[in-house]
Design a protein around this motif. Structure first.
Motif, PDB file in Angstrom:
ATOM      1  N   SER A 499       0.862  -1.187   0.000  1.00  0.00           N
ATOM      2  CA  SER A 499       0.000   0.000   0.000  1.00  0.00           C
ATOM      3  C   SER A 499       0.895   1.232   0.000  1.00  0.00           C
ATOM      4  O   SER A 499       1.728   1.400   0.896  1.00  0.00           O
ATOM      5  N   VAL A 500       0.723   2.085  -0.966  1.00  0.00           N
ATOM      6  CA  VAL A 500       1.615   3.225  -1.161  1.00  0.00           C
ATOM      7  C   VAL A 500       1.286   4.320  -0.142  1.00  0.00           C
ATOM      8  O   VAL A 500       0.125   4.719  -0.014  1.00  0.00           O
ATOM      9  N   PRO A 501       2.281   4.842   0.594  1.00  0.00           N
ATOM     10  CA  PRO A 501       2.002   5.826   1.641  1.00  0.00           C
ATOM     11  C   PRO A 501       1.795   7.242   1.110  1.00  0.00           C
ATOM     12  O   PRO A 501       2.449   7.673   0.156  1.00  0.00           O
ATOM     13  N   ILE A 502       0.854   7.943   1.752  1.00  0.00           N
ATOM     14  CA  ILE A 502       0.649   9.374   1.545  1.00  0.00           C
ATOM     15  C   ILE A 502       0.840  10.011   2.914  1.00  0.00           C
ATOM     16  O   ILE A 502       0.072   9.754   3.840  1.00  0.00           O
ATOM     17  N   VAL A 503       1.886  10.837   3.070  1.00  0.00           N
ATOM     18  CA  VAL A 503       2.272  11.289   4.412  1.00  0.00           C
ATOM     19  C   VAL A 503       2.589  12.773   4.433  1.00  0.00           C
ATOM     20  O   VAL A 503       2.938  13.371   3.412  1.00  0.00           O
ATOM     21  N   GLY A 527       6.412   7.114  -2.426  1.00  0.00           N
ATOM     22  CA  GLY A 527       5.120   7.558  -1.912  1.00  0.00           C
ATOM     23  C   GLY A 527       4.839   8.994  -2.301  1.00  0.00           C
ATOM     24  O   GLY A 527       5.465   9.561  -3.202  1.00  0.00           O
ATOM     25  N   PHE A 528       3.899   9.602  -1.576  1.00  0.00           N
ATOM     26  CA  PHE A 528       3.468  10.973  -1.868  1.00  0.00           C
ATOM     27  C   PHE A 528       3.540  11.773  -0.576  1.00  0.00           C
ATOM     28  O   PHE A 528       2.972  11.374   0.448  1.00  0.00           O
ATOM     29  N   VAL A 529       4.251  12.898  -0.630  1.00  0.00           N
ATOM     30  CA  VAL A 529       4.584  13.673   0.563  1.00  0.00           C
ATOM     31  C   VAL A 529       4.050  15.085   0.411  1.00  0.00           C
ATOM     32  O   VAL A 529       4.124  15.681  -0.664  1.00  0.00           O
ATOM     33  N   PHE A 530       3.499  15.634   1.497  1.00  0.00           N
ATOM     34  CA  PHE A 530       3.120  17.048   1.533  1.00  0.00           C
ATOM     35  C   PHE A 530       3.654  17.648   2.825  1.00  0.00           C
ATOM     36  O   PHE A 530       3.910  16.951   3.804  1.00  0.00           O
ATOM     37  N   GLU A 531       3.836  18.967   2.840  1.00  0.00           N
ATOM     38  CA  GLU A 531       4.497  19.610   3.969  1.00  0.00           C
ATOM     39  C   GLU A 531       3.567  20.467   4.819  1.00  0.00           C
ATOM     40  O   GLU A 531       3.780  20.598   6.022  1.00  0.00           O
ATOM     41  N   GLY A 532       2.559  21.075   4.235  1.00  0.00           N
ATOM     42  CA  GLY A 532       1.699  21.974   4.987  1.00  0.00           C
ATOM     43  C   GLY A 532       0.748  21.231   5.918  1.00  0.00           C
ATOM     44  O   GLY A 532       0.553  20.016   5.805  1.00  0.00           O
ATOM     45  N   SER A 539      -4.834  17.798  -0.216  1.00  0.00           N
ATOM     46  CA  SER A 539      -5.560  17.558  -1.471  1.00  0.00           C
ATOM     47  C   SER A 539      -4.601  17.364  -2.628  1.00  0.00           C
ATOM     48  O   SER A 539      -4.795  16.489  -3.486  1.00  0.00           O
ATOM     49  N   GLY A 540      -3.539  18.171  -2.658  1.00  0.00           N
ATOM     50  CA  GLY A 540      -2.566  18.050  -3.735  1.00  0.00           C
ATOM     51  C   GLY A 540      -1.898  16.685  -3.755  1.00  0.00           C
ATOM     52  O   GLY A 540      -1.710  16.080  -4.818  1.00  0.00           O
ATOM     53  N   ALA A 541      -1.550  16.181  -2.571  1.00  0.00           N
ATOM     54  CA  ALA A 541      -0.914  14.867  -2.499  1.00  0.00           C
ATOM     55  C   ALA A 541      -1.884  13.766  -2.911  1.00  0.00           C
ATOM     56  O   ALA A 541      -1.519  12.829  -3.640  1.00  0.00           O
ATOM     57  N   LEU A 542      -3.126  13.858  -2.440  1.00  0.00           N
ATOM     58  CA  LEU A 542      -4.131  12.865  -2.818  1.00  0.00           C
ATOM     59  C   LEU A 542      -4.380  12.875  -4.320  1.00  0.00           C
ATOM     60  O   LEU A 542      -4.462  11.811  -4.958  1.00  0.00           O
ATOM     61  N   ASP A 543      -4.478  14.053  -4.887  1.00  0.00           N
ATOM     62  CA  ASP A 543      -4.750  14.155  -6.324  1.00  0.00           C
ATOM     63  C   ASP A 543      -3.607  13.563  -7.140  1.00  0.00           C
ATOM     64  O   ASP A 543      -3.835  12.889  -8.153  1.00  0.00           O
ATOM     65  N   PHE A 546      -3.842   9.780  -6.874  1.00  0.00           N
ATOM     66  CA  PHE A 546      -4.948   9.270  -7.687  1.00  0.00           C
ATOM     67  C   PHE A 546      -4.592   9.300  -9.178  1.00  0.00           C
ATOM     68  O   PHE A 546      -4.957   8.397  -9.934  1.00  0.00           O
ATOM     69  N   PHE A 547      -3.868  10.341  -9.586  1.00  0.00           N
ATOM     70  CA  PHE A 547      -3.474  10.437 -10.989  1.00  0.00           C
ATOM     71  C   PHE A 547      -2.564   9.273 -11.371  1.00  0.00           C
ATOM     72  O   PHE A 547      -2.748   8.638 -12.420  1.00  0.00           O
ATOM     73  N   TYR A 548      -1.570   8.992 -10.542  1.00  0.00           N
ATOM     74  CA  TYR A 548      -0.681   7.857 -10.819  1.00  0.00           C
ATOM     75  C   TYR A 548      -1.479   6.561 -10.879  1.00  0.00           C
ATOM     76  O   TYR A 548      -1.274   5.732 -11.770  1.00  0.00           O
ATOM     77  N   TYR A 549      -2.375   6.382  -9.924  1.00  0.00           N
ATOM     78  CA  TYR A 549      -3.127   5.125  -9.846  1.00  0.00           C
ATOM     79  C   TYR A 549      -4.009   4.930 -11.076  1.00  0.00           C
ATOM     80  O   TYR A 549      -4.067   3.832 -11.648  1.00  0.00           O
ATOM     81  N   LYS A 550      -4.691   5.994 -11.493  1.00  0.00           N
ATOM     82  CA  LYS A 550      -5.666   5.864 -12.578  1.00  0.00           C
ATOM     83  C   LYS A 550      -5.040   5.963 -13.964  1.00  0.00           C
ATOM     84  O   LYS A 550      -5.465   5.277 -14.892  1.00  0.00           O
ATOM     85  N   GLU A 551      -4.029   6.825 -14.111  1.00  0.00           N
ATOM     86  CA  GLU A 551      -3.506   7.136 -15.438  1.00  0.00           C
ATOM     87  C   GLU A 551      -2.163   6.480 -15.740  1.00  0.00           C
ATOM     88  O   GLU A 551      -1.754   6.437 -16.896  1.00  0.00           O
ATOM     89  N   LYS A 552      -1.472   5.983 -14.719  1.00  0.00           N
ATOM     90  CA  LYS A 552      -0.164   5.362 -14.944  1.00  0.00           C
ATOM     91  C   LYS A 552      -0.124   3.986 -14.286  1.00  0.00           C
ATOM     92  O   LYS A 552       0.624   3.749 -13.330  1.00  0.00           O
ATOM     93  N   PRO A 553      -0.938   3.053 -14.790  1.00  0.00           N
ATOM     94  CA  PRO A 553      -1.043   1.753 -14.111  1.00  0.00           C
ATOM     95  C   PRO A 553       0.252   0.963 -14.088  1.00  0.00           C
ATOM     96  O   PRO A 553       0.516   0.234 -13.129  1.00  0.00           O
ATOM     97  N   ILE A 554       1.075   1.090 -15.137  1.00  0.00           N
ATOM     98  CA  ILE A 554       2.336   0.351 -15.148  1.00  0.00           C
ATOM     99  C   ILE A 554       3.270   0.905 -14.074  1.00  0.00           C
ATOM    100  O   ILE A 554       3.883   0.152 -13.303  1.00  0.00           O
ATOM    101  N   GLU A 555       3.374   2.248 -13.997  1.00  0.00           N
ATOM    102  CA  GLU A 555       4.201   2.859 -12.953  1.00  0.00           C
ATOM    103  C   GLU A 555       3.672   2.507 -11.563  1.00  0.00           C
ATOM    104  O   GLU A 555       4.450   2.287 -10.633  1.00  0.00           O
TER     105      GLU A 555
END
Length: 588
Positions: A499-503, A527-532, A539-543, A546-555
């Motif tokens: 499971s890819v982390p968003i932190v 993973g995906f990191v945000f600082e604020g 929202s930026g990290a989640l988006d 989601f973009f990687y998951y939906k649009e870049k399935p091989i990655e």
């Protein structure tokens, strides 16, 4: 994109046991089944399968009893069977040439007395040191809520008396094995440690842990046990270093040296002088700036002490649970001055995870096991979760889980925002946790009442070890939006389960998760990191996720495989603790 349908009445898909692919290959044709059940695979590295050839579909998942939200017994409370799989217990770990005897004194131990990460850390570190050839014991209160059936070879070790508040309390010490780790359980014959939970009984918690700290030393004294290291954890055992150096080392305990691990600096162990008196120490002697006075009360409340500060001063070595958290605690916080004064013995060692306990290839709680080289079973786990909780299971929908105590540290406003944002942007989210604060609990109960009737969000205000394994296994992403996080285990467990982390970038999260879009260190990206601390940053990290998951399935498939192979085990980091132990040990 071409769409084909397969009837659940066909030989391939039957009523209660859905068939899946024997091996996974890329599917460019979106396979759609009655009730819109989609069983696409995640391994995109092979050649494309002809989706219209049902003879290529074989029985990957045998006898899966798919759950339903209407089941009388929730799926995470079912009886689980142990599969004939390799538990991946490390066998090639080199034994250390100069073994130590270490006794952990702790308020928690996974899985029998776990509330948070403390219990996981104690069990994981103890196991790693055992595998390296050291002798390790864990001393733990024998909480009334501990299930005796979870302790192997449980037996009464000794009966003795330990002092508290002018009386000598009869005390039983039991021995046993938990996850193959030797434990010594301390059971006083009074009201301490009674109740249905590890914390929050009807007794005075502070006084109970003061008693426990002395009772552990008293047991060592009466049995002649002389470990090399007594390793104490958090404020609950903060009185033990004081008791050791000002009392028991003047009796017969001369060999042990003390290591303190601070897992969370938020909990100071506030203690009045008269309360410390009850364990046999003179509380007034510790009300000085260089000992244990609570720095927040200097000049106006001198009777208040901090057990955690006293432990920092009196321990031979102090460890916190990540390098970044060490730097953060030296720069801010009420204990910063005490830590700066004792900087020469203060270390930041990143926690690990117990890869035997957290192993998707062998854990019995999952409907299908899997590993980094074949992640097919993870898709089964996701569908199992969705079915059991009544979530929609159609299309390629990202599933985010957040497993957390619901406290301010964990970023409550960000968790609430994620629930709303994910629901509006085509994802699903499951929150698992409960709040010790009644007001917070009520707020999340209201959110649960609002969202749990739909098909995208589930808020489960409880904790279940079994369900947590299922959530990590079924999730596409694990969210940890902490305001501060000394180390954090959820991101490492999540990666272990693919499971890819968003932190949020803080503490140990900053030491373990590196952003996918950081061009300066692409080899570290995981993973995906945000600082604020604001909703827009999350929202930026989640988006982006989601973009990687939906649009870049091989990655996405590649990053899933990558994070599963990252070594966050205790076997990697235990050597740093052993170096600390050896630096202070006394050789007889």
């Amino acid at each position: 994109m071409e769409v084909m349908s397969v009837s659940v009445s066909s030989p391939v898909f039957r009523a209660s046991h859905t068939k899946a692919f024997d091996y996974c290959v890329p599917i460019r044709k979106k396979t759609v089944i009655d009730r819109k059940f989609v069983f696409n695979c995640m391994n995109y590295s092979s050649l494309e399968v002809a989706a219209d050839k049902p003879e290529l579909l074989t029985n990957l998942v045998k006898d899966v009893d798919w759950p339903s939200p209407t089941d009388e017994i929730p799926f995470w409370k079912r009886k689980f069977h142990t599969r004939d799989v390799n538990p991946e217990i490390p066998v090639n770990i080199e034994k250390d040439s100069d073994p130590l005897h270490v006794i952990h004194v702790t308020a928690e131990m996974a899985p029998i007395a776990k509330v948070g990460g403390l219990g996981d850390v104690v069990t994981g570190l103890a196991r790693a040191c055992l595998l390296r050839g050291h002798k390790v014991d864990i001393m733990l209160p024998f909480y009334e809520c501990i299930q005796k059936d979870d302790i192997q070879e449980l037996s009464l070790l000794s009966t003795y008396s330990s002092y508290f508040d002018g009386n000598w309390i009869q005390t039983n010490a039991y021995s046993g094995l938990v996850s193959d780790i030797p434990v010594i359980l301390i059971e006083p014959m009074n009201q301490f440690f009674k109740g249905e939970d590890v914390y929050g009984g009807s007794y005075n918690e502070l006084e109970a842990y003061l008693f426990f700290s002395r009772a552990c030393l008293e047991w060592m004294q009466v049995t002649g046990t002389q470990p090399d290291i007594i390793h104490v954890h958090e404020w609950q055992t903060g009185a033990l270093p004081l008791l050791y150096w000002d009392m028991y080392c003047h009796l017969s305990l001369h060999k042990p040296r003390i290591v303190l691990t601070i897992h969370n600096m938020e909990h100071y162990g506030e203690c009045r002088q008269e309360q410390l008196n009850k364990c046999g120490l003179d509380g007034s002697l510790y009300a000085t700036i260089d000992k244990a006075i609570d720095d927040r009360t200097i000049g106006h409340n001198p009777e208040r002490l901090s057990l955690l500060k006293g432990a920092i001063v009196y321990s031979n070595s102090v460890v916190t649970v990540s390098p970044t958290y060490l730097q953060e605690t030296l720069c801010s916080g009420w204990l910063a001055s005490a830590l700066i004064t004792n900087r020469d013995k203060y270390h930041g060692i990143l926690n690990g995870i117990d890869t035997v306990m957290w192993n998707p290839a062998s854990v019995a709680f999952l409907p299908a096991n899997y590993h980094a080289q074949n992640t097919d079973g993870k898709k089964v786990c996701k569908q199992y979760l969705q079915r059991g909780l009544g979530l929609a299971f159609e299309g390629r929908v990202p599933l985010v889980v957040c497993i957390s105590r619901l406290v301010a540290q964990k970023g409550l406003h960000l968790i609430k925002h994620a629930i709303s944002h994910i629901g509006k942007h085509g994802g699903q989210m499951i929150v698992l946790g409960k709040a010790p604060d009644g007001r917070v609990q009520s707020e999340f109960e209201a959110l649960a009442n609002l969202h749990n009737k739909g098909s995208t969000i589930r808020i489960l205000l409880m904790y279940s070890e079994e369900l947590s394994h299922m959530l990590y296994a079924g999730a596409d992403m694990v969210l940890i939006p902490s305001i501060y996080e000394p180390c954090g285990l959820a991101q490492m467990i999540g990666m272990r389960y693919g499971s890819v982390p968003i932190v949020r970038k803080t503490g140990g999260l900053a030491d373990t998760v590196f952003d996918m879009d950081d061009q300066s260190q692409p080899e570290m990206a995981n993973g995906f990191v945000f600082e604020g601390t604001d909703e827009a940053s999350l929202s930026g990290a989640l988006d982006r996720a989601f973009f990687y998951y939906k649009e870049k399935p091989i990655e996405w498939a590649n990053i899933v495989q990558k994070v599963m192979q990252i070594d966050n085990s205790w076997n990697k980091t235990a050597s740093k603790y052993i170096d600390v132990y050896n630096s202070i040990r006394v050789r007889w």
